[in-house]
Write an enzyme that holds these catalytic residues in place. Structure first.
Site, short mmCIF file in Angstrom:
data_model
loop_
_atom_site.label_atom_id
_atom_site.label_comp_id
_atom_site.label_asym_id
_atom_site.label_seq_id
_atom_site.Cartn_x
_atom_site.Cartn_y
_atom_site.Cartn_z
CD GLU A 17 11.36 11.93 12.78
OE1 GLU A 17 10.47 11.16 13.19
OE2 GLU A 17 11.32 12.47 11.66
CG HIS A 66 9.69 11.23 8.87
ND1 HIS A 66 9.73 12.25 9.79
CD2 HIS A 66 8.71 11.59 8.00
CE1 HIS A 66 8.83 13.17 9.49
NE2 HIS A 66 8.19 12.79 8.41
NE ARG A 75 6.52 17.00 11.19
CZ ARG A 75 6.37 16.60 9.93
NH1 ARG A 75 6.04 15.36 9.65
NH2 ARG A 75 6.55 17.45 8.92
N GLY A 116 -7.50 15.87 8.50
CA GLY A 116 -7.18 16.73 7.35
C GLY A 116 -7.17 15.88 6.09
NE ARG A 117 -4.33 19.26 2.83
CZ ARG A 117 -3.93 20.52 2.89
NH1 ARG A 117 -4.27 21.35 1.94
NH2 ARG A 117 -3.18 20.96 3.87
C1 DGY Z 1 5.86 16.15 5.58
O1 DGY Z 1 5.72 16.55 4.42
O2 DGY Z 1 5.51 16.81 6.55
C2 DGY Z 1 6.49 14.81 5.74
O3 DGY Z 1 6.51 14.40 7.05
C3 DGY Z 1 7.87 14.84 5.15
O4 DGY Z 1 8.17 13.60 4.60
#
Ligand code: DGY
Length: 327
Positions: free
Chosen positions: A269, A287, A240, A156-157
Site C-alpha cells: 500500500e 488503512h 497488515r 490480541g487486544r
Molecule cells: C497501527 O497502529 O498499527 C495502525 O495500523 C495505524 O493506523
C-alpha cells in the site's frame, strides 16, 4: 545543557509539536513530505529522537548512518516498519502506541465485516450509477452477521474487542486461532472458543484477520487457505498488508470461491492489486482502522509521551526493546 533534537517524520497535530518543544528542538514536517530513505537519513543527522508513523522504515542501514539516534517513537501499534533486533543492537529504544486504538480499530473491523456481508459498497455504487429502477427478491442479498460464526485469526487486544462485539452485541458464535491460547477467564469474557487454523478456515462464516505482520505471518492467507473457506464466507483484513496474498484473494473473489472481502490494508500500500479493483465483491478502505480524531490524537500523544519520558529521564510508557538507560 543543549536541548535534544527530534525529527517528526510526518505531519502531526500542532499541539503535539508544541508539547515536544517544551523539552526538545523539533524539526517538523507539516508539509508531510514523504522522505526517501536517503532523505530520512539526511534529516536524522544530529537528531537524538524521531517521531515515526507506520510508513517510516528504521532499519540497520538507517541506524548505521545515524549514530546519534537514541529513540524512535512510532505513532502506531504495529511496528513492522522497525527492525527491532537492529535497534536493540544499536542501543536505540523503540516504542509503539498500543491500547489507545483498540476499540476504534475494532469498530472499523466490525463495520467492514458488516459492509462486506451486506454488500453495502456494491449496492451503493449501483444506486449512484442510476441502475436502481425496481425491487427484486434477491437484489444484493448478502449473508447474516447475527447468529453467524465469527472466526478471528490473531487474538490480541483488537481481536478480543471484536470477539466481544460479535458475541455480546450480535449473538455470534466466536472461534479463534492464535499463536497462544487465551486464559480460561479471557476466553469466557470474550465468549470465544480456541480452534485449529484449519478448523477456523473451514467453519467461519466471517473470517477476521487481526494478527501482527512478521515473516511468520507473511501470506498466512494464500490460495490454499482461501480454498479451505466456505464459498459463502467473507474475509476481512484490518491487520497488515502481506498477511493476505492479495493476488490469490483477487482470484478467489473473481471465481467466487469465497463470497466477498473487506480490506483496510494491502500488500505494497498505497498501491492496491489491480485484480482487487476489478471485482465488485470487495469493500476497500485506505488503512483507516484507527482513523478517528480522538484516537489519532491519543496515538500521537502516546508517541510524544514516550519521547518526553525518554528525554526527561523517566521510564518509557510502551517500550518494545530494552531501554539502554536502565542498568
Ligand atoms: C497501527 O497502529 O498499527 C495502525 O495500523 C495505524 O493506523
Amino acid at each position: 545543557m543543549n536541548k535534544p533534537r527530534i525529527l517528526m517524520a510526518r505531519a502531526v497535530f500542532p499541539e503535539i509539536i508544541e508539547r515536544l518543544q517544551t523539552v526538545a528542538e523539533v524539526e517538523a514536517n507539516q508539509e508531510d513530505v514523504l522522505f526517501t530513505k536517503a532523505e530520512l537519513v539526511a534529516k536524522l543527522q544530529g537528531k537524538q529522537g524521531v517521531f515515526t508513523t507506520g510508513t517510516d522504515r528504521i532499519d540497520a542501514e538507517v541506524l548505521a548512518a545515524c549514530p546519534e539516534l537514541r529513540i524512535c517513537a512510532n505513532m502506531a501499534v504495529g511496528y513492522n516498519n522497525f527492525d527491532i533486533p537492529a535497534m536493540t543492537a544499536a542501543g536505540v529504544v523503540a516504542t509503539n502506541a498500543p491500547d489507545v486504538l483498540t476499540e476504534t480499530t475494532a469498530d472499523l473491523g466490525f463495520a467492514l465485516m458488516m459492509a462486506t456481508a451486506r454488500r453495502m459498497a456494491e449496492s451503493e455504487h449501483y444506486l449512484r450509477a442510476g441502475l436502481w429502477n425496481r425491487w427484486s427478491y434477491d437484489m444484493f442479498a448478502g449473508s447474516d452477521i447475527h447468529g453467524a460464526t465469527l472466526g478471528i485469526l490473531g487474538m490480541g487486544r483488537i481481536g478480543q474487542a471484536i470477539a466481544r462485539r460479535g458475541a455480546l452485541g450480535f449473538g455470534m458464535k466466536v472461534i479463534y486461532h492464535n499463536r497462544s491460547r487465551l486464559s480460561v477467564e479471557l476466553e469466557a469474557e470474550c465468549k470465544a472458543r480456541y480452534v485449529s487454523k484449519d478448523h477456523l478456515l473451514a467453519q467461519a462464516d466471517h473470517l477476521m484477520l487481526v494478527l501482527p505482520y512478521s515473516a511468520a505471518s507473511h501470506h498466512a492467507i494464500g490460495a490454499a487457505e482461501l480454498a479451505q473457506m466456505k464459498p459463502t464466507a467473507t474475509l476481512v483484513n484490518i491487520a497488515r498488508g502481506g498477511i493476505v496474498d492479495d493476488a490469490a484473494l483477487a482470484v478467489a473473489l473473481k471465481n467466487r470461491t469465497i463470497a466477498a472481502a473487506g480490506l483496510d490494508v494491502f500488500e505494497g500500500e498505497p498501491m492496491v492489486h489491480p485484480g482487487l479493483l476489478d471485482v465488485p465483491n470487495v469493500v476497500l478502505t485506505p488503512h483507516i482502522g484507527s482513523a478517528t480524531m480522538p484516537t489519532r490524537l491519543a496515538m500521537a500523544g502516546l508517541a510524544a509521551d514516550n519521547l518526553l519520558a525518554f528525554f526527561s529521564g523517566q521510564p518509557l510508557l510502551t517500550p518494545l526493546n530494552p531501554d539502554p538507560r536502565t542498568p
